[in-house]
Design an enzyme around this catalytic site. Structure first.
Site, PDB file in Angstrom:
ATOM      1  N   ASP A 105      70.578  83.835  40.700  1.00  0.00           N
ATOM      2  CA  ASP A 105      70.794  82.733  41.633  1.00  0.00           C
ATOM      3  C   ASP A 105      72.188  82.166  41.624  1.00  0.00           C
ATOM      4  O   ASP A 105      72.426  81.131  42.236  1.00  0.00           O
ATOM      5  CB  ASP A 105      69.802  81.606  41.333  1.00  0.00           C
ATOM      6  CG  ASP A 105      68.405  81.970  41.775  1.00  0.00           C
ATOM      7  OD1 ASP A 105      67.464  81.290  41.375  1.00  0.00           O
ATOM      8  OD2 ASP A 105      68.276  82.947  42.536  1.00  0.00           O
TER       9      ASP A 105
ATOM     10  N   SER B 254      61.420  84.814  48.563  1.00  0.00           N
ATOM     11  CA  SER B 254      62.159  85.336  47.419  1.00  0.00           C
ATOM     12  C   SER B 254      61.305  85.495  46.171  1.00  0.00           C
ATOM     13  O   SER B 254      61.781  85.994  45.167  1.00  0.00           O
ATOM     14  CB  SER B 254      63.350  84.431  47.106  1.00  0.00           C
ATOM     15  OG  SER B 254      62.890  83.118  46.895  1.00  0.00           O
TER      16      SER B 254
ATOM     17  N   HIS C  62      62.091  79.452  41.640  1.00  0.00           N
ATOM     18  CA  HIS C  62      62.422  80.768  41.108  1.00  0.00           C
ATOM     19  C   HIS C  62      62.072  80.818  39.637  1.00  0.00           C
ATOM     20  O   HIS C  62      61.679  79.824  39.043  1.00  0.00           O
ATOM     21  CB  HIS C  62      63.922  81.048  41.283  1.00  0.00           C
ATOM     22  CG  HIS C  62      64.280  81.463  42.675  1.00  0.00           C
ATOM     23  ND1 HIS C  62      65.572  81.575  43.114  1.00  0.00           N
ATOM     24  CD2 HIS C  62      63.507  81.807  43.733  1.00  0.00           C
ATOM     25  CE1 HIS C  62      65.577  81.964  44.377  1.00  0.00           C
ATOM     26  NE2 HIS C  62      64.338  82.100  44.774  1.00  0.00           N
TER      27      HIS C  62
END
Lengths: 167, 180
Positions: B123, B57, B96
């Site tokens: 998210d 990701s 992230h």
């Protein structure tokens, strides 16, 4: 002492250590680079500016972003992640940073660009404070290396203001 | 077949003292590794100073199998920081980027929203039901550097645990049968 196992082990340890050193040196060469990027942002149009049913203000804008980030690239750069954030103060929240647009640049040539776009991510306040709000546009960039230490910095452009009324 | 009978012979000829010696050496190695790990935890200020990237990701910046170095300094978390966080109730950390920050002055509440660079959506779908923001307590550290490809051994061992057992078994056998 001279079996295959011992020799393979010694060779492997040596190889990994040398590899580690090379990665560290590659990262070290990045510190000789002194970047000097430039950027300009214009709000071409406020598309709409509404209060949502849950009470939060939301604004949608079309922006013209033109930047030259070529000096950030070195031979050890894998990509530059660049994003534009709006920063403002409200009575309830002393700091608000909303990312409106981002891009991943992998080639040095692509890092000198001009684009016109509406905001990629929604500009929603936690509250209803955006009417007439003064804010800064901040262009952030993250230089992600092929190996080693990452570099992040930003350029603040103050002096933008949202419309005083919903539309 | 000769190799098998040799191994059986060498196992039969083991003296207790040698085995104990080998076990102590093994224990010292494991303890030293633990000391280094805990020391790193102290220096960097985070519970997991090194993590392996497990998903795609954050591509193309971080690929699966890269190792990230994290620290947790007192500097406030700002948008753009690449953070590692835990969702309550799940033990796999996620790496992230923070895209939204809202900080309150009076109560010191701080709210963050994160998104993987390669994901189309932020998210919120990963957070717990009803949770819309991350707070400081969820964040374990900030990524400051990385080494590519170095984490593949960990990924292979966690996805195919049989390899872990085979490796540990082989190591154990090696310890017991080497004479020096």
């Amino acid at each position: 002492m001279h079996s295959f196992g011992y020799r393979a082990n010694a060779l492997f340890t040596f190889a990994v250590t040398i590899l580690g050193f090379m990665c560290a040196i590659a990262s070290f060469t990045d510190s000789f680079n002194s970047p000097s990027p430039s950027v300009q942002v214009q709000v071409l149009k406020v598309n709409w500016f509404q209060k949502q049913p849950n009470g939060n203000d939301e604004v949608s804008m079309t922006l013209n972003i033109s930047a030259d980030l070529q000096t950030l690239f070195t031979w050890n750069t894998k990509q530059v992640f660049v994003f534009l954030a709006a920063e403002y103060v409200t009575p309830k929240h002393v700091l608000n940073q909303i990312s409106l647009w981002d891009a991943i640049i992998q080639e040095k040539e692509h890092s000198k660009f001009t684009i016109t776009t509406s905001n990629k991510y929604r500009f929603i306040d936690q509250g209803s404070n955006l009417r007439g709000k003064e804010f800064n546009f901040t262009l952030h960039w993250h230089v992600m290396p092929k190996t080693g230490k990452m570099l992040a910095d930003k350029l603040v452009m103050p002096g933008y203001r949202l419309p005083a009324e919903y539309r | 077949m000769g190799w098998v009978s040799d191994t059986v012979d060498s196992i039969k000829s083991i003296k207790v003292r040698e085995v104990l010696h080998q076990l102590i050496v093994l224990g010292m190695i494991v303890t030293t590794a633990l000391i280094i790990w805990k020391g790193l935890m102290c220096i960097t200020g985070t519970e997991s100073p090194v993590v392996v990237v497990l998903s795609g990701s954050m591509e193309p910046g971080f690929q699966r199998g890269d190792i990230l170095f994290l620290t947790m300094s007192k500097d406030p978390i700002r948008s753009g920081d690449i953070v590692v966080f835990n969702i309550d109730g799940r033990d796999i950390p996620i790496v992230h980027r923070v895209i939204k920050v809202h900080e309150r002055e009076d109560t010191e509440d701080k709210y963050y929203l994160t998104k993987g660079d390669n994901n189309p959506m932020d998210d919120r779908v990963l957070y717990n039901h009803g949770q819309n923001w991350l707070e400081k307590k969820h964040i374990m550290g900030r990524a400051v550097g990385f080494v590519p490809y170095a984490g593949w051994a960990t990924i292979i061992m966690s996805e195919k645990p049989i390899i872990k057992y085979v490796l540990v078994g082989a190591l154990g056998l090696l310890v017991l049968t080497t004479k020096e």
